[in-house]
Design a protein around this motif. Structure first.
Motif, PDB file in Angstrom:
ATOM      1  N   LEU A  44      78.281  83.596  66.347  1.00 53.38           N
ATOM      2  CA  LEU A  44      78.971  84.849  65.407  1.00 53.38           C
ATOM      3  C   LEU A  44      78.888  85.901  66.123  1.00 53.38           C
ATOM      4  CD1 LEU A  44      79.073  85.997  62.716  1.00 53.38           C
ATOM      5  CD2 LEU A  44      76.663  86.311  62.610  1.00 53.38           C
ATOM      6  N   ALA A  45      80.266  86.718  66.276  1.00 52.37           N
ATOM      7  CA  ALA A  45      80.318  88.039  66.766  1.00 52.37           C
ATOM      8  C   ALA A  45      80.451  89.153  65.773  1.00 52.37           C
ATOM      9  CB  ALA A  45      81.677  88.033  67.416  1.00 52.37           C
ATOM     10  N   LEU A  46      79.294  90.026  66.102  1.00 49.85           N
ATOM     11  CA  LEU A  46      79.220  91.135  65.124  1.00 49.85           C
ATOM     12  C   LEU A  46      79.926  92.336  65.570  1.00 49.85           C
ATOM     13  CD1 LEU A  46      75.304  91.032  65.202  1.00 49.85           C
ATOM     14  CD2 LEU A  46      76.905  89.613  63.824  1.00 49.85           C
ATOM     15  N   ALA A  51      80.859  99.651  57.588  1.00 47.77           N
ATOM     16  CA  ALA A  51      80.673  98.432  56.890  1.00 47.77           C
ATOM     17  C   ALA A  51      80.214  97.150  57.581  1.00 47.77           C
ATOM     18  CB  ALA A  51      82.399  98.203  56.612  1.00 47.77           C
ATOM     19  N   GLY A  52      80.301  97.344  58.879  1.00 45.58           N
ATOM     20  CA  GLY A  52      79.718  95.863  59.868  1.00 45.58           C
ATOM     21  C   GLY A  52      78.174  95.897  59.680  1.00 45.58           C
ATOM     22  N   ILE A  53      77.677  97.093  60.109  1.00 43.06           N
ATOM     23  CA  ILE A  53      76.184  97.275  59.605  1.00 43.06           C
ATOM     24  C   ILE A  53      75.465  97.062  58.153  1.00 43.06           C
ATOM     25  CG2 ILE A  53      74.304  98.640  60.178  1.00 43.06           C
ATOM     26  CD1 ILE A  53      75.501  97.384  62.772  1.00 43.06           C
ATOM     27  N   CYS A 151      84.259  85.521  63.720  1.00 46.05           N
ATOM     28  CA  CYS A 151      84.275  87.048  64.311  1.00 46.05           C
ATOM     29  C   CYS A 151      84.326  88.009  63.547  1.00 46.05           C
ATOM     30  CB  CYS A 151      85.202  86.924  65.425  1.00 46.05           C
ATOM     31  SG  CYS A 151      85.524  88.560  66.282  1.00 46.05           S
ATOM     32  N   LEU A 152      83.386  88.892  63.354  1.00 43.73           N
ATOM     33  CA  LEU A 152      83.546  90.014  62.240  1.00 43.73           C
ATOM     34  C   LEU A 152      84.172  91.211  63.257  1.00 43.73           C
ATOM     35  CD1 LEU A 152      79.933  89.909  60.779  1.00 43.73           C
ATOM     36  CD2 LEU A 152      82.178  89.448  59.635  1.00 43.73           C
ATOM     37  N   LEU A 153      84.950  91.948  62.437  1.00 42.97           N
ATOM     38  CA  LEU A 153      85.714  93.099  63.169  1.00 42.97           C
ATOM     39  C   LEU A 153      85.897  94.207  62.110  1.00 42.97           C
ATOM     40  CD1 LEU A 153      88.659  91.324  65.103  1.00 42.97           C
ATOM     41  CD2 LEU A 153      86.652  92.301  66.087  1.00 42.97           C
ATOM     42  N   GLY A 154      85.712  95.439  62.512  1.00 45.28           N
ATOM     43  CA  GLY A 154      86.152  96.473  61.770  1.00 45.28           C
ATOM     44  C   GLY A 154      87.694  97.024  62.047  1.00 45.28           C
ATOM     45  N   VAL A 155      88.277  97.712  61.364  1.00 44.04           N
ATOM     46  CA  VAL A 155      89.663  98.476  61.736  1.00 44.04           C
ATOM     47  C   VAL A 155      89.554  99.671  61.372  1.00 44.04           C
ATOM     48  CG1 VAL A 155      91.993  98.069  61.157  1.00 44.04           C
ATOM     49  CG2 VAL A 155      90.533  96.012  60.824  1.00 44.04           C
ATOM     50  N   GLY A 156      89.892 100.408  62.501  1.00 44.74           N
ATOM     51  CA  GLY A 156      89.919 101.950  62.396  1.00 44.74           C
ATOM     52  C   GLY A 156      91.479 102.234  61.584  1.00 44.74           C
ATOM     53  N   ALA A 201      90.410  83.271  70.064  1.00 45.86           N
ATOM     54  CA  ALA A 201      89.872  81.785  70.329  1.00 45.86           C
ATOM     55  C   ALA A 201      88.837  81.706  69.152  1.00 45.86           C
ATOM     56  CB  ALA A 201      89.146  81.876  71.498  1.00 45.86           C
ATOM     57  N   SER A 202      88.557  82.605  68.363  1.00 42.08           N
ATOM     58  CA  SER A 202      87.679  82.407  67.074  1.00 42.08           C
ATOM     59  C   SER A 202      88.135  81.458  66.120  1.00 42.08           C
ATOM     60  CB  SER A 202      87.189  83.857  66.518  1.00 42.08           C
ATOM     61  OG  SER A 202      86.598  84.856  67.380  1.00 42.08           O
ATOM     62  N   GLN A 203      87.047  80.639  65.674  1.00 40.67           N
ATOM     63  CA  GLN A 203      87.653  79.929  64.468  1.00 40.67           C
ATOM     64  C   GLN A 203      88.098  80.688  63.158  1.00 40.67           C
ATOM     65  OE1 GLN A 203      88.038  76.541  64.887  1.00 40.67           O
ATOM     66  NE2 GLN A 203      87.713  76.987  67.089  1.00 40.67           N
ATOM     67  N   ARG A 204      87.147  81.686  62.925  1.00 43.09           N
ATOM     68  CA  ARG A 204      87.425  82.602  61.608  1.00 43.09           C
ATOM     69  C   ARG A 204      87.376  84.026  62.091  1.00 43.09           C
ATOM     70  NH1 ARG A 204      84.244  78.560  61.394  1.00 43.09           N
ATOM     71  NH2 ARG A 204      84.436  76.674  59.945  1.00 43.09           N
ATOM     72  N   VAL A 205      88.409  84.765  62.053  1.00 46.74           N
ATOM     73  CA  VAL A 205      88.342  86.138  62.249  1.00 46.74           C
ATOM     74  C   VAL A 205      88.412  86.880  60.696  1.00 46.74           C
ATOM     75  CG1 VAL A 205      89.400  88.257  62.939  1.00 46.74           C
ATOM     76  CG2 VAL A 205      89.541  85.883  64.459  1.00 46.74           C
ATOM     77  N   TRP A 206      87.030  87.591  60.531  1.00 45.19           N
ATOM     78  CA  TRP A 206      87.062  88.322  59.195  1.00 45.19           C
ATOM     79  C   TRP A 206      87.229  89.925  59.417  1.00 45.19           C
ATOM     80  CZ3 TRP A 206      82.437  85.647  56.401  1.00 45.19           C
ATOM     81  CH2 TRP A 206      82.714  84.463  56.051  1.00 45.19           C
ATOM     82  N   LEU A 207      88.109  90.692  59.138  1.00 48.24           N
ATOM     83  CA  LEU A 207      88.503  91.949  59.225  1.00 48.24           C
ATOM     84  C   LEU A 207      87.834  92.564  57.914  1.00 48.24           C
ATOM     85  CD1 LEU A 207      91.152  90.503  60.404  1.00 48.24           C
ATOM     86  CD2 LEU A 207      90.972  92.548  61.884  1.00 48.24           C
ATOM     87  N   VAL A 208      86.840  93.544  58.242  1.00 51.11           N
ATOM     88  CA  VAL A 208      86.265  94.553  57.038  1.00 51.11           C
ATOM     89  C   VAL A 208      86.964  95.931  57.072  1.00 51.11           C
ATOM     90  CG1 VAL A 208      84.390  94.921  55.891  1.00 51.11           C
ATOM     91  CG2 VAL A 208      84.279  92.914  57.183  1.00 51.11           C
TER      92      VAL A 208
END
Length: 261
Positions: A44-46, A51-53, A151-156, A201-208
């Protein structure tokens, strides 16, 4: 809008930021519960940011938290602020306070990026992190990093992800797992970030992302803009790519991309 893009990326719209965080927390718990029942090791990539925290705090507070076998989960970071270990700006420190400190997870499962206290330069910290990623590569003959299950990602507002900012050299790096960032457009100025190939390379990318100031970035990402200028446009999971957004951020999202669930 290509049919391929529409099939690969979906947008989950919630009423407001609090609801977005709750939805992601619940989905993450559900996914991790299933994955830890199926696999010996889950990656799991944090991500940091409010939002992420917030998602991590939501996981910590959820009654289903203990349904996950946390001993099987390995935690990574998509990027880190290169500051002292106890600096409040550290993504690692914030994640520990929000979630990791209350979990029964082995310390060796927590893969932090080196801080300035380590005596390493930012370049050396990136190299050290690349080496750690390589230790968990799924295939020694393939990419030198693991495939994150999520893989969790924020977006600026500028559409940056991790510490990959628009029109900078870091977004072009493809031959290493992590890279140092200097003179970042967003403080603090020195950071370490995963590279785009590792994210993809992540199986699932979730952008918040939430807020009206993110609407343009989301619209450009979904429209297939160049990832060099719109890094969020270049984030794609092997199995799925989900954007979790609130109503304000979704202002420019085509109806056909909105997840009906």
């Amino acid at each position: 809008m290509s049919s391929e893009l529409s099939a690969e990326r979906r947008v989950v719209v919630s009423a407001d930021r609090a609801t977005v965080v709750d939805v992601v927390s619940r989905r993450l718990l559900d996914k991790l519960t299933r994955l830890t029942n199926e696999k010996e090791r889950v990656h799991l990539a944090l991500t940091g940011g409010g939002a992420g925290i917030g998602v991590l705090a939501g996981v910590a507070d959820h009654p289903a938290r203990d349904q996950v076998d946390w001993s099987r989960v390995h935690f990574w970071w998509s990027d880190e602020r290169f500051v002292p270990q106890q600096d409040a700006e550290r993504n690692d420190l914030q994640a520990r306070a929000a979630l990791l400190d209350v979990l029964d997870v082995p310390e060796e499962n927590i893969h932090s990026i080196a801080s300035t206290d380590s005596g390493l330069s930012a370049e050396e910290a990136a190299e050290r992190y690349s080496e750690e990623l390589a230790r968990f590569a799924d295939d020694t003959s393939g990419p030198r990093w693991p495939s994150f299950d999520v893989c969790l990602l924020g977006v600026g507002p500028d559409a940056h992800i991790a510490s990959l900012f628009p029109d900078r050299d870091e977004i072009r790096v493809s031959d290493s797992g992590a890279v140092a960032v200097h003179d970042s457009p967003k403080p603090p100025p020195t950071r370490v970030t995963l590279t785009r190939p590792v994210i993809n390379a992540s199986q699932r990318v979730w952008l918040v992302l939430t807020g009206a100031e993110k609407a343009s970035a989301l619209g450009l990402a979904l429209a297939g803009a160049s990832y060099l200028s719109v890094p969020a446009a270049g984030a794609k999971g092997r199995r799925s790519t989900l954007f979790f957004v609130d109503v304000d951020a979704a202002a420019e999202v085509p109806e056909e991309l909105i997840d009906p669930d």
